[in-house]
Write an enzyme that holds these catalytic residues in place. Structure first.
Site, PDB file in Angstrom:
ATOM      1  N   SER A 127      29.031  72.663 -15.750  1.00  8.07           N
ATOM      2  CA  SER A 127      28.695  72.746 -14.338  1.00  8.07           C
ATOM      3  C   SER A 127      27.235  72.356 -14.111  1.00  8.07           C
ATOM      4  CB  SER A 127      29.023  74.142 -13.808  1.00  8.07           C
ATOM      5  OG  SER A 127      28.943  74.195 -12.407  1.00  8.07           O
ATOM      6  N   ASP A 280      39.321  69.812 -10.853  1.00 10.05           N
ATOM      7  CA  ASP A 280      38.037  70.288 -10.330  1.00 10.05           C
ATOM      8  C   ASP A 280      37.831  69.772  -8.911  1.00 10.05           C
ATOM      9  OD1 ASP A 280      35.403  71.100  -9.925  1.00 10.05           O
ATOM     10  OD2 ASP A 280      34.746  70.466 -11.913  1.00 10.05           O
ATOM     11  N   HIS A 309      37.611  74.058 -11.488  1.00  8.68           N
ATOM     12  CA  HIS A 309      36.276  73.892 -12.054  1.00  8.68           C
ATOM     13  C   HIS A 309      36.069  74.740 -13.302  1.00  8.68           C
ATOM     14  CE1 HIS A 309      32.027  73.051 -12.173  1.00  8.68           C
ATOM     15  NE2 HIS A 309      31.730  74.322 -12.059  1.00  8.68           N
TER      16      HIS A 309
END
Length: 332
Positions: A127, A280, A309
């Site tokens: 991320s 995602d 995600h």
């Protein structure tokens, strides 16, 4: 694990603000005499080094017992310098904007000057850790053998920026937030923030297949409490500080590349495996494909998970297995 701090006096941000900062970092294992067994892992949104441990946990595929893993907490995450732990005049909402580029400049100084490491075997992160990983590749390919950005991007997309803006506005709408000078946690704003975030961090497949039950939840509504528990570990100002770092992410927005995104991608000469999640909603496979096709030595490897995600955070067995395999290949 050993937790350490590295202080940089009079650090100058990209936006021209000078302040003293401290990076909190954890080491796992020992540097060898040649200092050539180091792996750098960067933290994700609202996460610390403890959360990042899921990424490199030992499995049948992955064993890093001979390596030295270094996890650096990004600025604003509450462990390193943040709005919540910085004294006046940079306390709370007065803490300056910190860019991904700022984070990597500080991290590079820690790695090279404090630890004396001239080469890294691997730089990786999930991320926002992926955002920092791309920055390392663009700025320091000369000292990095390989990079592994997981569910991240080389720059924030327009749609991702707008999602983040929505979560931010939900928090700011609470009068108790008081423009960041709150006297106690702005409960309504924090719950609204967690609710908005929960609708995006997981995928439509996750809700349709009721995969929340695999995470100990019984119903869709339980996702709100799940996200509240995650975000309530942080101060509201820290959440906003990290969010604004994320919104400003772009590996080309610096003096070296002058906004030329294609040139910045072409500068990532090191070997790379770029790993988006198929589902995602933040960092789309199409965006990763665009980036990989402009990087000289990169491979696109999609995590085939329905979790959205979080497939890249180490808690999804499918994602963890794919990440382990990529790490082993890049470390050969």
């Amino acid at each position: 694990m050993q937790l350490n701090e590295y202080r940089i006096s009079n650090f100058s941000t990209q936006n021209g603000q000078a302040l003293d900062i401290t990076l909190a970092y954890a080491t796992y294992g020992q540097l060898n005499a040649a200092k050539d067994n180091a792996i750098l892992i960067l933290t994700s949104y609202s996460a610390t080094h403890e959360d990042a441990e899921d990424l490199f946990a030992t499995t049948d595929t992955l064993d890093l017992s001979s390596e030295c893993v270094i996890v650096i907490n990004m600025l604003c995450n509450s462990a390193s310098s943040s709005p919540s732990n910085t004294p006046a005049p940079f306390d709370g909402p007065r803490f300056p904007l910190i860019t991904v580029h700022d984070n990597v400049r500080a991290q590079h100084q820690l790695i090279t000057k404090e630890l004396g490491i001239g080469r890294l075997r691997l730089v990786m992160g999930f991320s926002m850790g992926g955002l920092q990983t791309f920055e390392w590749g663009a700025q320091h390919s000369d000292m990095v053998d390989a990079i592994l950005p997981i569910c991240g991007a080389a720059r924030v997309s327009n749609h991702n920026w707008l999602f983040l803006e929505g979560a931010k506005k939900a928090l700011l709408a609470d009068p108790a937030f008081n423009q960041g000078d709150y006297s106690s946690r702005p409960e309504a704003g924090m719950e609204a923030f967690a609710t908005v975030y929960g609708g995006w961090v997981f995928s439509q497949d996750f809700f349709r297949e009721e995969l929340f039950k695999d995470l100990g939840m019984e119903a869709t509504e339980d996702v709100i409490e799940f996200m509240k528990n995650y975000f309530y570990r942080r101060e509201a100002n820290d959440l906003l500080g990290m969010l604004e770092t994320w919104q400003a992410a772009d590996i080309s927005e610096n003096l070296e590349f002058g906004g030329d995104f294609n040139s910045a991608l072409a500068a990532i000469m090191t070997r790379a495996i770029v790993m988006p999640s198929r589902t995602d909603l933040y960092f789309r496979v199409a965006d990763s494909d665009f980036e990989v096709r402009r990087m000289p030595n990169a491979e696109l490897r999609v995590i085939d998970s329905s979790l959205g995600h979080i497939a890249g955070g180490g808690m999804d067995p499918i994602g963890k297995a794919a990440i382990d395999l990529a790490m082993v290949e890049l470390l050969k």
